[in-house]
Design an enzyme around this catalytic site. Structure first.
Site, PDB file in Angstrom:
ATOM      1  N   GLU A 154      -2.118  -2.908  -4.563  1.00 61.16           N
ATOM      2  CA  GLU A 154      -3.531  -2.910  -4.567  1.00 61.16           C
ATOM      3  C   GLU A 154      -4.175  -1.524  -3.676  1.00 61.16           C
ATOM      4  O   GLU A 154      -2.696  -0.835  -3.660  1.00 61.16           O
ATOM      5  CB  GLU A 154      -3.989  -3.839  -3.509  1.00 61.16           C
ATOM      6  CG  GLU A 154      -2.859  -4.129  -2.492  1.00 61.16           C
ATOM      7  CD  GLU A 154      -4.227  -2.668  -1.009  1.00 61.16           C
ATOM      8  OE1 GLU A 154      -4.733  -1.965  -1.160  1.00 61.16           O
ATOM      9  OE2 GLU A 154      -2.763  -2.435  -0.385  1.00 61.16           O
ATOM     10  N   LEU A 156      -7.027  -0.235  -2.734  1.00 61.61           N
ATOM     11  CA  LEU A 156      -8.134  -0.384  -2.435  1.00 61.61           C
ATOM     12  C   LEU A 156      -8.795   0.944  -0.986  1.00 61.61           C
ATOM     13  O   LEU A 156      -8.030   0.642  -0.477  1.00 61.61           O
ATOM     14  CB  LEU A 156      -8.416  -1.773  -1.444  1.00 61.61           C
ATOM     15  CG  LEU A 156      -8.032  -2.913  -2.999  1.00 61.61           C
ATOM     16  CD1 LEU A 156      -8.004  -4.482  -2.760  1.00 61.61           C
ATOM     17  CD2 LEU A 156      -8.521  -2.754  -4.526  1.00 61.61           C
ATOM     18  N   ASN A 214      -0.183   6.798  -1.103  1.00 63.41           N
ATOM     19  CA  ASN A 214      -0.646   6.604   0.740  1.00 63.41           C
ATOM     20  C   ASN A 214       0.003   7.738   1.009  1.00 63.41           C
ATOM     21  O   ASN A 214      -0.690   8.105   1.953  1.00 63.41           O
ATOM     22  CB  ASN A 214      -0.885   5.236   0.966  1.00 63.41           C
ATOM     23  CG  ASN A 214      -1.467   4.783   1.106  1.00 63.41           C
ATOM     24  OD1 ASN A 214      -2.761   4.635   0.640  1.00 63.41           O
ATOM     25  ND2 ASN A 214      -1.739   2.934   0.953  1.00 63.41           N
ATOM     26  N   GLY A 259     -10.175  16.612  10.632  1.00 57.56           N
ATOM     27  CA  GLY A 259     -11.127  15.552  11.695  1.00 57.56           C
ATOM     28  C   GLY A 259     -10.560  15.224  12.881  1.00 57.56           C
ATOM     29  O   GLY A 259      -9.380  16.019  13.489  1.00 57.56           O
ATOM     30  N   CYS A 266      -3.011   1.151   6.766  1.00 56.03           N
ATOM     31  CA  CYS A 266      -2.183   1.453   4.867  1.00 56.03           C
ATOM     32  C   CYS A 266      -1.871   3.136   5.720  1.00 56.03           C
ATOM     33  O   CYS A 266      -0.602   2.936   5.958  1.00 56.03           O
ATOM     34  CB  CYS A 266      -2.833   1.750   4.181  1.00 56.03           C
ATOM     35  SG  CYS A 266      -3.911   0.065   3.725  1.00 56.03           S
ATOM     36  N   LYS A 269       0.836   3.182   8.870  1.00 49.42           N
ATOM     37  CA  LYS A 269       2.452   1.497   8.834  1.00 49.42           C
ATOM     38  C   LYS A 269       2.856   2.407   7.039  1.00 49.42           C
ATOM     39  O   LYS A 269       3.750   2.397   7.709  1.00 49.42           O
ATOM     40  CB  LYS A 269       1.272   0.041   8.167  1.00 49.42           C
ATOM     41  CG  LYS A 269       2.406  -0.603   7.982  1.00 49.42           C
ATOM     42  CD  LYS A 269       1.938  -1.862   7.818  1.00 49.42           C
ATOM     43  CE  LYS A 269       0.435  -1.890   6.588  1.00 49.42           C
ATOM     44  NZ  LYS A 269       1.650  -1.792   5.374  1.00 49.42           N
ATOM     45  N   ARG A 334      -8.305  -1.023  13.650  1.00 45.49           N
ATOM     46  CA  ARG A 334      -6.794  -0.708  13.872  1.00 45.49           C
ATOM     47  C   ARG A 334      -6.105   0.945  13.592  1.00 45.49           C
ATOM     48  O   ARG A 334      -7.118   1.736  13.043  1.00 45.49           O
ATOM     49  CB  ARG A 334      -5.346  -1.335  12.743  1.00 45.49           C
ATOM     50  CG  ARG A 334      -5.728  -2.647  12.540  1.00 45.49           C
ATOM     51  CD  ARG A 334      -4.648  -3.651  11.409  1.00 45.49           C
ATOM     52  NE  ARG A 334      -5.807  -3.514  10.403  1.00 45.49           N
ATOM     53  CZ  ARG A 334      -5.685  -4.862   9.324  1.00 45.49           C
ATOM     54  NH1 ARG A 334      -4.590  -4.526   8.836  1.00 45.49           N
ATOM     55  NH2 ARG A 334      -6.987  -4.185   8.190  1.00 45.49           N
TER      56      ARG A 334
END
Length: 447
Positions: A154, A156, A214, A259, A266, A269, A334
């Protein structure tokens, strides 16, 4: 098509609802009876814009069902999605015990050809593990039933998951079976009406693609955060630098916003899992290790700035926090920077008033009870209540209601008119002209 989705967390519930929205019949399975009872009563375990309405609509029209019984769900399905959690282990690697448990149960129940789809984010080689696990169960039963394993990761974004699923940038299908590819092509055909988005590749290629994507995005965030630290030390405004480099089409503006660090389920991890995968093959992932280290340091940005201004002993001081979730549009806390900040401030003796438009219930469940019991942390009902007699406001999550606040009301409420902007949401000159001291990430400091 009739589908079974195992796991009703973020990935499973969004996937199940969106497949049902396209006319498929979907049965979502979870071992948590309380969660399933809640879903059958229309109560969702997560917040995601647009998801509740989609779930309720498709459940009412009997395209979406929820059960704890995998055997019942499998009776009418040919495609089984594994969408359970893969939490990080102590060494950072993905824990596959839930994936294996589902594979084991499928192997013990299947009676005909099926396609088993890894939808969870899983390390390279997991499809092989699923195949071995299912085969092992069939051997125990003395059966030889054909099946295929597919990797379909995925992509998302929390807060925009419905849009991402219904209008994807790409659909990655990893498989070595033409039959499985044909079934997946049929399933995803409604999502490809404008143009073909599906990419077929090897299973291990697909598994790696998710982690590489990611980790690339996390790298961009850590890069601009590293530049912001340099800017703070050298009298440079990182916002001008960001606009200057982002205008280069080869770089772009996405994910180069300085930031207080990235969080969520995601990026942290997946970067850690990819580091562990590299180490398992005796490769030192220098860049990924630096990305992870920079992010951990960046989560301390607020602590460094607050102690620089007020000292290390914050006893008797009160701070107002705007935002608890790791990003806007979700209640997910998380790995959120807010949790690091709260721990540091409370350990230094401070008291906290905190507000988040969505994540308040999550905070009550996940943050240490002693913080609430001791009165060190109090969750309030609106953003301005979080500023009553505080020594400074700390913007942690850039929710839309925080973007254009009533500065006069803020100044009247606060003991000291000081804003620490962890997302560079505000124009420093505008805020300072309104009578506030302003500290941003990589922005030129007050005189």
């Amino acid at each position: 098509m009739n589908l079974t989705v195992v796991g009703t967390g973020y990935v499973g519930l969004v996937s199940g609802a969106c497949f049902a929205e396209m006319g498929n019949r979907v049965c979502c399975v979870d071992v948590d009876q309380k969660k399933i009872d809640g879903l059958n009563e229309g109560k969702l375990p997560i917040y995601e814009p647009g998801l509740e309405a989609m779930v309720l609509r498709n459940a009412e029209e009997e395209r979406l069902q929820f059960t704890v019984n995998l055997a019942d769900a499998m009776q009418s399905s040919t495609i089984y999605f594994i969408a359970v959690g893969t939490p990080p282990g102590e060494d950072g690697s993905a824990d596959l015990k839930y994936v294996q448990a589902v594979a084991r149960e499928i192997g013990s129940l299947m009676t005909d050809y099926c396609v088993i789809v890894d939808k969870s984010t899983v390390p390279v080689g997991t499809a092989d593990l699923v195949r071995e696990t299912v085969t092992g169960e069939l051997v125990k039963r003395g059966l030889q039933i054909p099946f295929d394993v597919v990797s379909n990761p995925e992509f998302l974004k929390e807060g925009a998951a419905i849009e991402d699923f219904m209008k994807p940038d790409r659909i990655i299908i990893g498989s070595d079976s033409e039959k499985a590819c044909d079934l997946m092509r049929q399933l995803y055909a409604p999502f490809n009406r404008n143009h073909e988005r599906t990419m077929f590749m090897g299973i291990r290629d697909a598994e790696m693609t998710k982690y590489a994507a990611n980790s690339m995005l996390a790298t961009k965030i850590s890069f601009i955060n590293e530049i912001s630290n340099l800017c703070e030390l050298m009298g440079v405004d990182v916002e001008n630098v960001r606009r200057g480099i982002g205008s280069d089409a080869r770089i772009g503006f996405s994910f180069i916003y300085p930031g207080c660090g990235y969080g969520g389920s995601c990026f942290p991890k997946d970067v850690q899992a990819l580091i562990r995968m590299a180490q398992n093959v005796d490769f030192v992932p220098e860049l990924l290790l630096s990305v992870e280290q920079r992010n951990q340091q960046q989560k301390k940005w607020f602590t460094r700035q607050v102690t620089k201004r007020f000292g290390h002993d914050l006893s008797g001081m009160t701070f107002g926090l705007w935002g608890l979730s790791f990003k806007p549009g979700t209640d997910d806390m998380r790995e959120a920077p807010s949790t690091t900040l709260l721990a540091d401030l409370i350990s230094a003796g401070a008291q906290i008033l905190a507000y988040d438009p969505v994540a308040m219930e999550t905070a009550r469940k996940e943050l240490p009870a002693e913080w609430f019991d001791s009165g060190k942390l109090r969750l309030v009902t609106n953003q301005y209540e979080a500023l009553q007699a505080v020594d400074a406001m700390l913007l942690v999550t850039e929710w839309k209601p925080f973007r254009n606040p009533d500065l006069d009301a803020m100044r009247r409420s606060m003991k000291q008119a000081i804003i620490f902007d962890g997302r560079n949401q505000y124009d420093p000159e505008y805020i300072r002209n309104a009578g506030f001291a302003y500290i941003g990430v990589g922005r030129i400091a007050d005189d």
